[in-house]
Design an enzyme around this catalytic site. Structure first.
Site, PDB file in Angstrom:
ATOM      1  N   ASP A  44      -2.123 -17.951   1.753  1.00  0.00           N
ATOM      2  CA  ASP A  44      -3.355 -18.519   1.169  1.00  0.00           C
ATOM      3  C   ASP A  44      -3.808 -19.725   1.984  1.00  0.00           C
ATOM      4  O   ASP A  44      -5.005 -19.881   2.277  1.00  0.00           O
ATOM      5  CB  ASP A  44      -3.167 -18.872  -0.317  1.00  0.00           C
ATOM      6  CG  ASP A  44      -1.902 -19.675  -0.593  1.00  0.00           C
ATOM      7  OD1 ASP A  44      -1.004 -19.715   0.272  1.00  0.00           O
ATOM      8  OD2 ASP A  44      -1.808 -20.266  -1.680  1.00  0.00           O
ATOM      9  N   TYR A  48       0.817  -1.214   0.000  1.00  0.00           N
ATOM     10  CA  TYR A  48       0.000   0.000   0.000  1.00  0.00           C
ATOM     11  C   TYR A  48       0.852   1.265   0.000  1.00  0.00           C
ATOM     12  O   TYR A  48       0.330   2.366  -0.133  1.00  0.00           O
ATOM     13  CB  TYR A  48      -0.950   0.023   1.206  1.00  0.00           C
ATOM     14  CG  TYR A  48      -1.999  -1.077   1.164  1.00  0.00           C
ATOM     15  CD1 TYR A  48      -2.221  -1.813   0.005  1.00  0.00           C
ATOM     16  CD2 TYR A  48      -2.774  -1.377   2.273  1.00  0.00           C
ATOM     17  CE1 TYR A  48      -3.170  -2.824  -0.037  1.00  0.00           C
ATOM     18  CE2 TYR A  48      -3.727  -2.382   2.237  1.00  0.00           C
ATOM     19  CZ  TYR A  48      -3.917  -3.101   1.083  1.00  0.00           C
ATOM     20  OH  TYR A  48      -4.869  -4.093   1.040  1.00  0.00           O
ATOM     21  N   ASP A  99      -9.853  -9.193   8.279  1.00  0.00           N
ATOM     22  CA  ASP A  99     -11.295  -9.085   8.038  1.00  0.00           C
ATOM     23  C   ASP A  99     -11.945 -10.465   8.027  1.00  0.00           C
ATOM     24  O   ASP A  99     -13.060 -10.647   8.524  1.00  0.00           O
ATOM     25  CB  ASP A  99     -11.577  -8.378   6.703  1.00  0.00           C
ATOM     26  CG  ASP A  99     -11.598  -6.862   6.867  1.00  0.00           C
ATOM     27  OD1 ASP A  99     -11.259  -6.386   7.965  1.00  0.00           O
ATOM     28  OD2 ASP A  99     -11.951  -6.152   5.907  1.00  0.00           O
ATOM     29  N   LYS A 159       4.058 -15.217   1.492  1.00  0.00           N
ATOM     30  CA  LYS A 159       4.038 -16.071   0.303  1.00  0.00           C
ATOM     31  C   LYS A 159       5.480 -16.274  -0.140  1.00  0.00           C
ATOM     32  O   LYS A 159       5.877 -15.866  -1.246  1.00  0.00           O
ATOM     33  CB  LYS A 159       3.199 -15.412  -0.810  1.00  0.00           C
ATOM     34  CG  LYS A 159       1.708 -15.359  -0.499  1.00  0.00           C
ATOM     35  CD  LYS A 159       1.002 -16.663  -0.816  1.00  0.00           C
ATOM     36  CE  LYS A 159       0.893 -16.880  -2.300  1.00  0.00           C
ATOM     37  NZ  LYS A 159       0.288 -18.195  -2.614  1.00  0.00           N
TER      38      LYS A 159
END
Ligand code: NAD
Length: 367
Positions: free
Chosen positions: A224, A142, A252, A192
Site C-alpha cells: 500500500d 488468482y 497498471d 503486506k
C-alpha cells in the site's frame, strides 16, 4: 545453426493491424542486421474461436511450446461477449500463460520525454522515468485453493486464497534480481508482511535469495505504501518485485504514469528451455480496442516495443533492442503522433502504417 523461431498470434481487433507493423520491423532486422527469424503465424482469441470453436487450438498450443518466443497482439471484442466463459477469447491467452508456466510478468513503465505531458502527474515527477515491475503471474490469490462461492450459516461466502510456496517465490525473485543486475541494481520487493503470513514468507524468501545477488541493493516495502510512493516519487524505483494480486494493481498504476496505453509493452517469462532461452510471450498491455479497430488509427508502438523486449530477453540482442527503442523515441521526439498521442491543440495524426514507416526510417537512420 537455424534461425530463432517466433510464433505470431495477432488475435482480434487492432491485434492484426499493430502486428503487421511488427512484421515489417522483423523483416528489417533480417534484411539490415542479418538477424533473421523463422516466423510462423496462427490464431488466438475470437479469431481462433471463429475457425475452431475454441480460443486456442491444441495444435497452436503445441506450436507455442516449441518456439523460442511467442508474440501476441490482442484478443477479445464485443462479438464474443456473449460466449460461454470457457471459450471466451481471454481463455486462449490464459491457457498460453498457464501451460507455458510463465511465472514472471515484466511490465516496464518508461516515460518518453516527448510524452511527459501525457502523464497525469507533473512533468518533473515522470520525465526520465524508467522502472520495471516484475509481477508473479501463475500463483497467489488468482489461483489459490479453496476458491469459490459457498453457503455458510445460510448466507453466501466468497473465498479466494492467497497461497505461495517457497519455490514459487524463489523463482520469480531470481528473475527479478537477474533483471536488476542488468539495470541499476536496485530491487524493491512489495508485499503486506504486516498483515499477511504469505507476505512474511515472501519477505523471508526474497531476503534469502538476495544472498546470491549481493551486488543488488534490496529493499522491502508494504504494497500500500508502494502504491503511494509510485505516484509520489516513482523515480526512486528501479525494479519492483511483487505478487500476482498486488502486481496487477501496481503495474497498471505505474503504466498510467507514462500516459498512453498505446506505448506499453510487456513480457511474460517462464523457466529456461533446453537452449537456455526462457519460455516467453511478448504482448502489448492494451486490448483489441474495438472502438478503433479497422480504422488504421491504432498505435503500433506497444507491440513494436514488445518485440524489442523479445530481442533483449529471448535473443540476447540488447544493443538491437536499444536501437529499436531509440527509434521509437526519435519518432516521438520528431513529433510523429498516432491519434491516441495527439494533444488537444491538434496537428494531424498519422496512421498505424505511417507510424510503422516512421520507426523503420528511424531504424535506417541509426545505421
Ligand atoms: P483496450 O486496451 O482494448 O482499449 C482501451 C482504450 O484504449 C480504447 O479507447 C482504445 O481505443 C485505446 N487503445 C488501446 N490500445 C490502443 C492503441 N494501440 N492505439 C491507440 N489506442 C489504443 O481495452 P478495453 O476497451 O477495455 O477492451 C477491449 C477488448 O479487449 C475487450 O474485449 C477486452 O476483454 C480485451 N482486452 C484484451 C487484452 C489482451 O488481449 N491482453 C487486454 C485488455 C483488454
Amino acid at each position: 545453426m537455424s534461425n530463432p523461431s517466433l510464433l505470431i498470434l495477432a488475435g482480434d481487433g487492432i491485434g492484426p493491424e499493430v502486428m503487421a507493423e511488427v512484421q515489417r520491423i522483423i523483416d528489417w532486422y533480417g534484411d539490415k542486421r542479418g538477424l533473421a527469424f523463422d516466423v510462423s503465424e496462427d490464431l488466438v482469441g475470437g479469431a481462433a474461436y471463429d475457425v475452431h470453436g475454441v480460443p486456442l487450438h491444441d495444435d497452436t498450443m503445441a506450436k507455442a511450446q516449441g518456439v523460442d518466443a511467442v508474440l501476441l497482439g490482442a484478443v477479445g471484442g464485443p462479438k464474443y461477449d456473449v460466449l460461454d466463459f470457457s471459450v471466451k477469447p481471454e481463455r486462449g491467452l490464459l491457457r498460453l500463460r498457464k501451460e507455458m508456466d510463465l511465472f514472471a510478468n515484466l511490465r516496464p513503465a518508461q516515460c518518453f520525454d516527448a510524452l511527459a505531458d501525457f502523464s497525469s502527474l507533473k512533468k518533473d515527477i515522470v520525465a526520465g522515468l524508467d522502472i520495471m515491475i516484475v509481477r508473479e503471474l501463475t500463483s497467489g490469490s488468482y489461483f489459490g485453493e479453496p476458491r469459490g462461492i459457498f453457503i455458510e450459516n445460510n448466507e453466501r461466502v466468497g473465498i479466494n486464497t492467497q497461497r505461495y510456496t517457497e519455490s514459487e517465490i524463489d523463482r520469480v525473485a531470481r528473475a527479478a534480481f537477474e533483471l536488476a543486475r542488468k539495470r541499476n541494481k536496485k530491487l524493491c520487493s512489495m508485499e503486506k508482511a504486516n498483515v499477511m503470513e504469505s507476505g512474511i514468507l515472501w519477505r523471508d524468501v526474497v531476503t534469502e535469495v538476495h544472498a546470491d545477488y549481493e551486488d543488488v541493493e534490496l529493499s522491502h516495502m508494504y504494497a500500500d505504501n508502494g502504491a503511494m510512493q509510485l505516484v509520489r516519487a516513482p523515480k526512486q524505483f528501479d525494479v519492483i518485485l511483487t505478487d500476482n494480486l498486488f502486481g496487477d494493481l501496481l503495474s497498471d498504476c505505474a503504466a498510467m504514469l507514462t500516459g498512453s496505453l498505446g506505448m506499453l509493452p510487456s513480457a511474460s517469462l517462464g523457466a529456461p528451455m533446453e537452449n537456455g532461452r526462457p519460455k516467453a510471450l511478448y504482448e502489448p498491455v492494451h486490448g483489441s480496442a474495438p472502438d478503433i479497430a479497422g480504422q488504421a488509427k491504432a498505435n503500433p508502438s506497444a507491440c513494436i516495443l514488445s518485440f524489442a523486449m523479445a530481442l533483449r530477453y529471448s535473443f540476447d540482442q540488447g544493443a538491437e533492442a536499444d536501437r529499436l527503442e531509440a527509434a521509437v523515441e526519435k519518432v516521438l521526439a520528431d513529433g510523429v503522433r498516432t491519434a491516441d498521442l495527439m494533444q488537444a491543440d491538434g496537428g494531424t495524426p498519422v496512421s498505424t502504417s505511417e507510424m510503422g514507416s516512421a520507426i523503420i526510417a528511424a531504424l535506417d537512420a541509426s545505421l
